[in-house]
Motif scaffolding. Structure first.
Motif, short mmCIF file in Angstrom:
data_model
loop_
_atom_site.label_atom_id
_atom_site.label_comp_id
_atom_site.label_asym_id
_atom_site.label_seq_id
_atom_site.Cartn_x
_atom_site.Cartn_y
_atom_site.Cartn_z
N ASP A 121 30.64 -51.78 12.42
CA ASP A 121 29.30 -52.39 12.39
C ASP A 121 29.05 -53.35 13.55
O ASP A 121 28.50 -54.44 13.39
N GLN B 95 17.28 -47.05 13.68
CA GLN B 95 17.28 -48.16 12.75
C GLN B 95 18.59 -48.28 11.98
O GLN B 95 19.11 -49.36 11.77
N HIS C 126 17.13 -54.26 13.11
CA HIS C 126 16.25 -54.60 12.00
C HIS C 126 17.06 -55.02 10.78
O HIS C 126 18.29 -54.88 10.76
N ARG D 208 20.57 -57.88 10.90
CA ARG D 208 20.54 -57.82 12.36
C ARG D 208 19.16 -58.12 12.96
O ARG D 208 19.02 -58.17 14.17
N VAL E 229 8.40 -54.96 10.35
CA VAL E 229 8.57 -54.37 11.68
C VAL E 229 7.25 -53.86 12.24
O VAL E 229 6.99 -53.94 13.44
N GLU F 100 18.94 -52.66 1.83
CA GLU F 100 19.49 -53.98 2.13
C GLU F 100 20.29 -53.98 3.43
O GLU F 100 20.15 -54.87 4.26
N GLU F 101 21.10 -52.99 3.60
CA GLU F 101 22.00 -52.97 4.75
C GLU F 101 21.41 -52.34 5.99
O GLU F 101 21.72 -52.73 7.11
N LEU F 102 20.59 -51.34 5.76
CA LEU F 102 20.12 -50.57 6.93
C LEU F 102 18.61 -50.55 7.06
O LEU F 102 18.08 -49.96 7.99
N GLY F 103 17.92 -51.17 6.12
CA GLY F 103 16.46 -51.10 6.14
C GLY F 103 15.84 -52.16 7.01
O GLY F 103 16.47 -52.73 7.90
N GLY F 104 14.56 -52.42 6.74
CA GLY F 104 13.86 -53.46 7.50
C GLY F 104 13.05 -52.91 8.64
O GLY F 104 12.27 -53.64 9.24
N GLY F 105 13.25 -51.68 8.93
CA GLY F 105 12.49 -51.10 10.06
C GLY F 105 11.24 -50.41 9.58
O GLY F 105 10.77 -50.63 8.45
N LEU G 32 29.41 -49.74 6.87
CA LEU G 32 28.10 -49.09 6.92
C LEU G 32 28.21 -47.57 6.99
O LEU G 32 27.41 -46.86 6.38
N LYS H 265 26.74 -45.01 4.31
CA LYS H 265 25.92 -43.84 4.62
C LYS H 265 26.50 -42.58 3.98
O LYS H 265 25.77 -41.76 3.41
#
Lengths: 995, 184
Positions: free
Chosen positions: A150, A203, A257, A261, A279, B78-83, B134, B138
């Motif tokens: 990571d 992403q 994102h 991060r 975003v 939670e870990e990979l989102g936000g985009g 991560l 996945k």
């Protein structure tokens, strides 16, 4: 066996020796080091930083400032690093420290570290090896087998991954983002790969996959590649006049994102990250409770941070909030708009507000600006009655204007109704004084509310009374018929006015007044339409106190025509008339009326086409011939079909494929055309005439009339006489010219043939003429008896020329090779004696051939396959009489037949018929016939003259149209009765030139 | 072409869960056989099982799938989102919304088959240990999707083969329940 028994002893001795040697060497070495002051580093310690892949190495002692440091991969004993370093020293503890950064993650494999002191050329012993255990060690209990995990890296960086295989697992490959990479083996179970120049990841990051041959055991790591934050346009402002709201743009996409991060934002050290995680939102905001005047924005992510600052006074950054709770109180023509402010502090704030009013019906936008301290209501004027509007407001600080605040919510309202506008009325009268009062429908804007009816009443202004009760008409009626004759019956004078009013719920409109007076028509002038319409100009009329009316309608409309008009204010002197009513090809009458309180007056009239077209119908055309002239007449095109102002006619004549313009008749009143002397050039024939009418748009298809020209007898006779006269004149000129130039003509066309000359030794003996049949074509010349008396011999000469002399004549190929190139000589060939042309002939033949002579060479007559045998009179008495050619000449089948040989032999000569000696084959072939076309001695003549026919004496070449006239021909010619006058004339002419 | 529809033309009648599975596989460049163990634990299939047991097995598996999916989505977000939300996120949402409907159907059928004494399957023993790495996350999410796809397909096939009486009964109960929930 003896050797074996000796071995323990020797081993013991040798091991004792080795030990001794080691002790000595150790002593020597320590002695040497003791001399240089260098000691072996002690207590080597390794402190790994797994995230940064840094290995901090510390040790004590050494007595030097520089140290040799070696780092090896423990399993393969591969040197990773070996350099002389200068560590930092803790003066208190005396601890040396040096940090090494590994390319590979430190977990990948075990690393061994050794250090020794170094001072110039002197070095101490290596320290004890200190090992950093990697995750590939059998004792490692770490479950993670791929490194680094990571990781977050900037775009363009490089990264080295490693995969540690489980015991018994067979390595296959490493894939980065789906692509296999180059792999380096670090240890028995560890493999690494380096990816350079990383590109921004998606992403969820880019995957590094460790792929053993057993595909099910997939594992690996994720790396996030992106950019540090780069915010833009950081500004702070106030809405409530106390707090600060800072805004900025997020700038470029960091590709990082999420809460882990994503970029974190701080304004004046206040965390504003939570509200700015979306975003999709490109703008970020942060609210601060107080106005600090100076702000610093710090944007951070795992790759770096970026700062922006802003400084401002509160009064310079006022951005009013959107006005709230709009309310409208509307009248018919105006409205009062008011609203509330969210903050009481605005009551003392000088504001400028923008009001945007939109008419719902047509979407028309009206923008108005108002200002005032604590502005919270405005008056909106100039609205339309019975109209629905929507309105919104936004404001800004009047002083130190910073920016407009947000728009308020839309508020809708409707204005009240009002009495309608005055209708626009006019009158249209037919010629019989009937007509109609017409008015234009009121638009919604003019109606000011829903119309309920129209009212029309007739009024006598002079008598000041209504002439009839008011007529009420429904709101969808826009005309009322009138009869001026009937109305005049009720009025004492002719001045009658029609008043037209419109009514809605608010009341009646002011009346529209129309004078019901007939007008005298005026002559119309022609007008041409333009892009802007019909341009009308006139002089101002002082009587037009209430302006002008321009009226237009279809010029050919007979009754109750749809009329349009426009009312113009007084003083107007021009207008351009445009209307949707205008159609191409339709003629319109445009009339200008003056308007006064008393009456209306027609001032001017025009006629024009909105767009001219070609005439829609063809002409009625007739054509007739009058002597040499062609008369075309046609009828006028009806006005309604002209579709434009007729400019004239084009007259065409079509003959076959040609279509020729005969005349352009530019006078449209002309209805006929005469094609002068048209028939003169032609004896007889059918001709088409087309007449096309044309307007400014072009000519129509035209009408065609056909005329059949009769022969013109006078002209024909005249033509014949003229031709005859010309021929006579030509003959006279030719005759005269020939006579004058007869010498030249004689020389050119009829030269003298020289006399043959015989040498003195020419044999005179007569012998039988024995000419063998020759394959050659021959010319057989038979001399006339008269000529025979002079010329002793007749010589037949093949067509070979004299050049064959000496080589012998009679080469058969000569003749046969030139059947078509017959040559003919009528001039003196040679002065030398003519010799026989058959060298292979017998002597008798030669002698017989030489018995006659001539200076003319006859050649060019060939008949293939023919043969000629000339046999003279056996008694040799051929000298003074005509040779018995018919007996002595034998003819091969189809062979040559001399021209002088008549087909019907003369009985006087006692010759047998040709058939008797021609032999059967000759009879079959028919024999030779002269090919010449110009028969001086035609067969007919020859027949008439019997055996004398050939005696015309001209040896004739069948290949020529000329005659070869031997000497004495003159006499011979005189004996003949020539039937051709032209030949006779020419012969006489030529004879007369003979000297 | 959308990444998520990359393989869609190859399928006869691609279900949403299968498309989601393919979408993730394509997005993350996973190989087809990325699986080392099953996440859903149910008794093995057998020809000895009667209708009720089959239904119970399917329902139990779908219940586990639902739990796994909820966990997977939450953890992934939670870990990979936000985009930015794209096709993948939309499909994931759709599958998450549809799985309870399938569960409802199988639950009603199970009740219809068992009568009133229904023994509801439990998910207490379900292992929900989400990997920390991560990539492991996945891969775990990928396995969850695979399970969802497998059990959805299995449920569809099983329901197709059920006796029509049970299906009608189940359908009637489901409609009634839906009406009640609508009135509320």
């Amino acid at each position: 066996m003896a050797r074996l028994s000796l071995t323990p002893t020797s081993k013991l001795i040798s091991s004792g020796f080795v030990w001794l040697l080691w002790i000595v060497l150790g002593f020597l070495t320590s002695h040497t080091h003791a001399d240089t002051g260098l000691t072996v580093p002690q207590r080597v310690m390794l402190s790994p930083n797994w995230d940064t892949q840094e290995l901090s190495i510390s040790w004590l002692g050494g007595g030097a400032t520089t140290f040799d440091l070696i780092i090896l991969r423990t399993e393969f004993n591969q040197t990773v690093f070996y350099e002389t370093v200068s560590p930092t020293v803790n003066k208190v503890s005396g601890l040396h420290q040096w940090t090494w950064t590994s390319v590979n993650p430190l977990e990948c494999t075990s690393l061994s570290v050794k250090i020794r002191s170094k001072d110039g050329q002197y070095t101490s012993e290596w320290s004890q090896t200190e090992t950093l255990q990697g995750n590939d060690h059998p004792n490692s209990e770490q479950s993670v087998k791929a490194f680094p995990q990571d990781k977050v890296l900037p775009v363009g960086a490089n990264i080295t991954f490693c995969c540690i295989m489980d015991e018994g697992m067979v390595f296959d490959k490493i894939k980065y983002d789906g692509n296999a990479t180059n792999v380096t083996r670090l240890s028995r179970r560890t493999y690494s790969t380096t990816v350079s120049n990383l590109v921004a990841s998606r992403q969820s990051g880019s995957n590094m996959l460790c792929l053993p041959e057993d595909k099910g055991k997939l594992y690996g790591a994720v790396v996030f590649v992106g950019y540090p934050p780069l915010p833009i346009d950081f500004k702070c402002e106030t809405y409530d006049l106390s707090s600060a709201v800072c805004q900025w743009g997020k700038g470029r996409d960091t590709h990082l994102h999420g809460s882990q991060r994503g970029t974190r934002y701080f304004v004046n050290n206040r965390d504003c990250s939570e509200v700015n995680q979306d975003v999709g939102q490109k703008e970020a905001t942060c609210t601060l409770d107080t106005w600090e005047g100076n702000w610093t924005l710090v944007a951070k992510n795992l790759l770096g941070q970026y700062s922006l600052t802003d400084t401002a006074e509160l009064s310079q950054r006022v951005c009013p909030v959107a006005p709230d709770r709009l309310s409208v109180v509307a009248d018919a023509w105006n409205a009062s708009l008011s609203w509330h402010w969210k903050y009481d502090s605005y009551s003392s704030l000088a504001l400028v507000c923008q009001v945007e009013i939109t008419a719902t019906e047509d979407g028309k936008l009206i923008k108005r600006v108002f200002s005032g301290v604590g502005l919270r209501s405005v008056f909106l004027s100039d609205l339309y009655p019975d109209e629905r509007y929507s309105v919104k407001v936004r404001c800004g600080a009047q002083q130190n204007f910073w920016k407009w605040g947000k728009w308020s919510e839309l508020s809708s309202f409707k204005t009240n109704i009002y009495v309608p506008d005055t209708p626009d009325a006019w009158i249209w009268l037919n010629t019989d004084n009937t007509g109609k009062v017409v008015w234009k429908p009121l638009t919604r804007r003019q109606s000011h509310g829903k119309l309920t009816q129209y009212e029309v009443f007739l009024w006598s202004p002079e008598e000041n009374r209504a002439l009839a009760p008011a007529v009420t008409l429904p709101p969808n009626t826009w005309s009322m018929p009138v009869n001026l004759t009937e109305i005049a019956f009720f009025s004492n004078n002719g001045n009658i006015v029609a008043n037209v009013t419109a009514r809605n719920d608010a009341g009646s409109s002011p009346p529209a007044r129309v004078h019901l007076t007939s007008v005298e028509p005026l002559a119309a002038s022609r007008i041409v339409n333009t892009d802007q319409g019909f341009p009308l100009f006139w002089e101002n009329n002082a009587n037009a106190t209430c302006g002008y009316v321009v009226e237009w309608l279809d010029a050919f409309c007979p009754q109750d025509c749809p009329v349009e008009w426009i009312k113009l204010p007084a003083g107007t002197t021009n207008v351009s008339i445009q209307s949707d009513m205008f159609q191409p090809g339709v003629r319109y009458n445009l009339s200008l009326y003056s308007c006064s309180s008393d009456t209306r007056e027609l001032l001017k009239r025009w006629q024009g086409y909105a767009q001219e077209l070609v005439p829609s119908v063809a002409l009625t055309l007739s054509a007739s011939q009058q002597n040499a002239d062609i008369l075309l007449t046609w009828k006028e095109i009806p006005l309604v079909n002209r579709r434009g102002f007729l400019l004239g006619y084009n007259i065409y004549n079509s003959t076959g494929y040609q279509f020729k313009l005969l005349e352009n008749v530019s006078d449209p009143e002309t209805m006929s055309y005469t094609a002068k002397d048209f028939a003169k050039g032609f004896t007889k024939g059918t001709f088409k005439f087309t007449v096309k009418a044309y307007t400014a748009a072009g000519e129509n298809t035209g009408t065609t009339a056909t005329v059949t020209i009769e022969p013109y007898a006078d002209w024909l006779i005249l033509e014949i006489l003229t031709s005859l006269g010309l021929v006579t004149l030509l003959l006279a000129i030719v005759t005269f010219t020939c006579y004058k130039k007869r010498k030249w003509v004689k020389k050119a066309f009829y030269p003298d043939i020289p006399e043959p000359k015989l040498p003195s030794d020419w044999p005179r003996t007569r012998g039988p003429l024995d000419v063998k049949p020759s394959p050659h074509s021959m010319v057989c010349v038979v001399e006339t008896p008269e000529y025979d008396c002079i010329k002793e011999m007749l010589v037949a000469i093949p067509e070979e020329d004299e050049d064959d002399e000496g080589q012998g004549i009679g080469d058969e190929s000569v003749d046969t090779d030139e059947p078509t190139s017959l040559r003919y000589y009528n001039q003196v060939v040679d002065e030398r004696p003519i010799r026989p042309r058959f060298p292979d002939s017998s002597a008798s033949s030669i002698s017989s051939m030489s018995s006659a002579h001539t200076d003319v060479t006859y050649t060019g007559i060939q008949t293939s396959g023919s043969s000629l045998v000339l046999q003279l009179d056996p008694q040799g008495s051929s000298e003074c009489h005509q040779p018995q050619l018919d007996q002595s000449v034998s003819y091969g089948g189809g062979g040559y037949r001399p021209q002088m040989q008549p087909r019907a032999p003369s009985d006087d000569m006692g010759l047998p018929s040709p058939e008797s000696f021609l032999e059967p084959q000759a009879a079959c072939s028919g024999g030779y016939k002269p090919q010449g076309s110009w028969h001086f001695d035609s067969p007919v003549d020859a027949a008439e003259m019997g055996s004398l026919a050939p005696s015309l004496g001209s040896p004739t070449s069948v290949a020529s149209t000329q005659f070869l006239l031997p000497d004495g021909e003159e006499n011979t010619g005189e004996k003949r009765q020539l039937s051709s006058s032209a030949a006779s004339w020419l012969t006489n002419l030529l004879s007369s030139t003979k000297p | 072409m959308s990444l998520c529809f990359w393989h869609a033309p190859l399928l006869h009648q691609p279900s949403v869960d299968y498309l989601l599975f393919l979408c993730l596989r394509k997005k993350e460049n996973f190989t087809e056989d990325v699986t080392d163990r099953r996440l859903v634990s149910v008794p093995p299939p057998s020809s000895q099982l009667d209708t009720r047991d089959k239904l119970w097995r399917i329902h139990s598996a779908l219940l586990q799938c639902q739990k796994l999916l909820e966990k997977a989505v939450a953890k992934e977000e939670e870990e990979l989102g936000g985009g930015k939300k794209g096709e993948y996120e939309n499909k994931r949402k759709l599958v998450k919304e549809r799985l309870p409907l399938l569960l409802l159907s199988t639950g009603e059928l199970l009740k219809a088959a068992e009568g009133t004494t229904s023994l509801t399957p439990s998910v207490e023993g379900l292992e929900l240990n989400v990997p920390t790495g991560l990539l492991d996350l996945k891969l775990w999410v990928y396995r969850v999707y695979k399970e969802v796809n497998y059990w959805s397909k299995t449920a569809a096939n099983t329901l197709k083969d059920l006796p029509s009486v049970i299906v009608k009964e189940g359908a009637r109960t489901t409609r009634a329940r839906n009406r009640r929930s609508t009135r509320r």
